[in-house]
Every structure is written in structure tokens, then in C-alpha cells.
Motif scaffolding. Sequence first.
Motif: not given
Length: 202
Positions: A150-152, A157-158, A179-185, A201-202
Motif C-alpha cells: 500500500p505504501r507504493k 495514486f498521489d 484504508g492502508a493506501i489512504s493512511s500512507w497518502l 492499518t498501515m
Amino acid sequence: MVKPFKVNISDQIIKDIYDKVKKYPWHEMPNDGGWEYGTNLDYMKEISKYWVSKFDWRKHEGEINKFPNFIAKVDDIDIHFIHEKGSGNGAIPLLISHGWPGSIVEFLHIIDPLAHPEKHNGNIDDSFDVIVPSLPGFGFSDRPLRPIGPRKMAKYFDLLMTDSLGYSNYLAQGGDWGGAISSWLGFEHPACQAIHINILTM
């Protein structure tokens, strides 16, 4: 580069999928296949029967195509997304990410109310530009050369929101992997000004 996209699965591919489902070797499954080993076997047989006898892919394909679909080259892969611009002059960009196993189909029923609230007894000033991407490796987005998390995906997405679509800021929402993607965003990408998540979650 962003280019228009239309979902149009060939009749041959659909036939191949139906044939595979029809010919699935159920005898390979445990005879006592309740819910202990995964999905209940009888339940799976019911879903498979529904798929080949009642499910209308063309109808659902049309529901996806009701919205503007696009493909954008983001870094090194093609990302598919729906981009429904809001009615209001000050529509806020809202990125919505699905989870696993999931797809953009989860959000088809909320895109119009978010983008065009005035059609749903709402206020036009509350409209959003709704962007719904298929996660890398999901739906109509390319898969990365190697597995990513999700971090990548948040980085992709950014870049989609800022470089491809030209938004200087946006909001993000998601559940499960989304949700994890949004957290990293929210954590690493300043253009994402706020997030709403259905999972911690992350």
C-alpha cells in the motif's frame, strides 16, 4: 498522459470464463467442505451456477461505462480510473480506493451522489470530483513487475492526482487495502489534505 478508456471484454473471453466455471472439477474438493477449509462448497456451487446462468456481464459492463473511464501512465505502469467531475464550481477532489479482493464496482452507487448531490436532494456546493482508481494489478490497471504494498500504491495514486490530473490538493478515502493506501497518502504526501478510512492499518 491520460487517455479515455471503455470496458469492452470480448465475447470469447467471457465464453472462456463461463466454460472454466462450468468445467470446474468439484470432485477435487473435500466431501465435508463446510466453512472450515474456506468457502462452503455448496455455497460455491450456488455462486458458480448463478454466474453461468443468470449473471449478465454486459449489464454490469454498461454500469461501469456510464462514468468517464481513463487510463493514465503513472511512473512505469498504466492505472485505470473513473473520473467523474462534480457539478459545483468548487468541487473538491476525492480519491476513493478499494480493497482486496475488490474493485471499483464497490463504489459505482456512490459516485453520482458525491459528484452531483443536487440530483439526490443535496446541495451542489457539497459536490466532489470523484476519482476511483483500480489498484495496481487489479481490474484494468497494469500489474507492477514485482509485488508492491500500500505504501507504493499510495505513491502511484498521489502521482495520478497531482501529475496526471493536475490537482494541487485532494482528499482520500478507503477501506481494507484502500484504508492502508489512504493512511500512507495522508502520512507521506502533502497534497493529500485529509483522509477518511474504514480500517486502522498501515
